[in-house]
Write an enzyme that holds these catalytic residues in place. Sequence first.
Site, PDB file in Angstrom:
ATOM      1  N   ASN A 165      36.584  48.571  42.955  1.00  0.00           N
ATOM      2  CA  ASN A 165      38.048  48.572  43.037  1.00  0.00           C
ATOM      3  C   ASN A 165      38.541  49.117  44.374  1.00  0.00           C
ATOM      4  O   ASN A 165      39.522  48.611  44.922  1.00  0.00           O
ATOM      5  CB  ASN A 165      38.640  49.350  41.859  1.00  0.00           C
ATOM      6  CG  ASN A 165      38.566  48.532  40.587  1.00  0.00           C
ATOM      7  OD1 ASN A 165      39.350  47.609  40.409  1.00  0.00           O
ATOM      8  ND2 ASN A 165      37.591  48.831  39.749  1.00  0.00           N
TER       9      ASN A 165
ATOM     10  N   MET B 132      35.590  59.621  37.506  1.00  0.00           N
ATOM     11  CA  MET B 132      35.237  59.921  36.110  1.00  0.00           C
ATOM     12  C   MET B 132      35.284  61.420  35.822  1.00  0.00           C
ATOM     13  O   MET B 132      34.291  62.040  35.429  1.00  0.00           O
ATOM     14  CB  MET B 132      33.851  59.340  35.805  1.00  0.00           C
ATOM     15  CG  MET B 132      33.751  57.859  36.090  1.00  0.00           C
ATOM     16  SD  MET B 132      35.057  56.868  35.315  1.00  0.00           S
ATOM     17  CE  MET B 132      34.359  56.696  33.678  1.00  0.00           C
TER      18      MET B 132
ATOM     19  N   SER C 222      44.826  48.671  32.836  1.00  0.00           N
ATOM     20  CA  SER C 222      46.125  49.321  33.042  1.00  0.00           C
ATOM     21  C   SER C 222      46.084  50.209  34.268  1.00  0.00           C
ATOM     22  O   SER C 222      45.060  50.832  34.552  1.00  0.00           O
ATOM     23  CB  SER C 222      46.475  50.225  31.841  1.00  0.00           C
ATOM     24  OG  SER C 222      46.406  49.531  30.621  1.00  0.00           O
TER      25      SER C 222
ATOM     26  N   ASP D 273      44.926  59.598  30.139  1.00  0.00           N
ATOM     27  CA  ASP D 273      45.249  58.180  29.958  1.00  0.00           C
ATOM     28  C   ASP D 273      46.573  57.952  29.234  1.00  0.00           C
ATOM     29  O   ASP D 273      46.742  56.942  28.544  1.00  0.00           O
ATOM     30  CB  ASP D 273      44.121  57.451  29.210  1.00  0.00           C
ATOM     31  CG  ASP D 273      42.823  57.459  30.004  1.00  0.00           C
ATOM     32  OD1 ASP D 273      42.887  57.561  31.243  1.00  0.00           O
ATOM     33  OD2 ASP D 273      41.750  57.373  29.383  1.00  0.00           O
TER      34      ASP D 273
HETATM   35  C1  GAR Z   1      36.631  50.600  36.538  1.00  0.00           C
HETATM   36  O1  GAR Z   1      36.332  49.643  35.560  1.00  0.00           O
HETATM   37  C2  GAR Z   1      37.714  51.541  36.041  1.00  0.00           C
HETATM   38  O2  GAR Z   1      38.634  50.918  35.199  1.00  0.00           O
HETATM   39  C3  GAR Z   1      36.890  52.554  35.278  1.00  0.00           C
HETATM   40  O3  GAR Z   1      35.748  52.755  36.074  1.00  0.00           O
HETATM   41  C4  GAR Z   1      35.418  51.531  36.739  1.00  0.00           C
HETATM   42  C5  GAR Z   1      35.141  51.831  38.196  1.00  0.00           C
HETATM   43  O4  GAR Z   1      34.510  50.750  38.823  1.00  0.00           O
HETATM   44  N1  GAR Z   1      37.621  53.752  35.094  1.00  0.00           N
HETATM   45  C6  GAR Z   1      37.609  54.464  33.953  1.00  0.00           C
HETATM   46  O5  GAR Z   1      36.940  54.149  32.987  1.00  0.00           O
HETATM   47  C7  GAR Z   1      38.472  55.709  33.973  1.00  0.00           C
HETATM   48  N2  GAR Z   1      38.538  56.297  32.670  1.00  0.00           N
HETATM   49  P1  GAR Z   1      34.345  50.700  40.409  1.00  0.00           P
HETATM   50  O6  GAR Z   1      33.662  51.990  40.848  1.00  0.00           O
HETATM   51  O7  GAR Z   1      33.482  49.511  40.655  1.00  0.00           O
HETATM   52  O8  GAR Z   1      35.723  50.567  41.004  1.00  0.00           O
END
Ligand code: GAR
Length: 192
Positions: A13, A92, A138, A147
């Site tokens: 992301n 996280m 979201s 959240d």
């Molecule tokens: C994403 O899917 C985001 O929505 C999730 O971690 C992933 C990060 O991926 N976030 C959560 O679950 C937050 N509670 P990335 O490191 O490839 O961007």
Amino acid sequence: MRVAILGSGKGSNAAAILQAERDGALGAAHVVHIFADQPEVGILALGPRFGVPATFVDPAPFKTKLEGAGEERFIAAVRACEPDLVVLAGFMRVLKPGFLHAFDGKIINLHPSLLPAFPGLDGIGQALRAGVAETGCSVHRVTADVDAGEIIGQARVPIEAGETLESLAAKVHAAEHKLLPAVIAHLSHQRR
Ligand code: GAR
């Protein structure tokens, strides 16, 4: 609008945000710094790739929350880049009042479900196991309740027959990669 990105993992992301900026699709937003709470994660490799500073900040002593000395280190590091917006892109760790107050009203988070459904860990797996017909992602403002802050943007993803965790995750991630840069661009236009 100066943007700081915080993440813990792959950084797909964060890469989507940086690519959107490179493509002129991030409005008046400019990514000024990437921060990670893990020393050797993909998100840090985006720094040299996109010419943005990328820094590991030691989050100790806690494992799942940002509090105490780790929180103080993060506040100092993020403050130094003077962000107008702090984007949690796969960060996280639960934020506590110290960090929330330091960047009051400026923090947004990406979550892989249609909140308020399936908050917390493994939003994609939760939706699949619940047997719902659609899920999504979201972007919301971060408050002390995990959240639960105001939702700024969402994208829907249908769950089809025979869907697996892998196939659903791929669809949710693709939706996230469009949604998050679009929300940041939107917020940057609102500030003008
Ligand atoms: C994403 O899917 C985001 O929505 C999730 O971690 C992933 C990060 O991926 N976030 C959560 O679950 C937050 N509670 P990335 O490191 O490839 O961007």
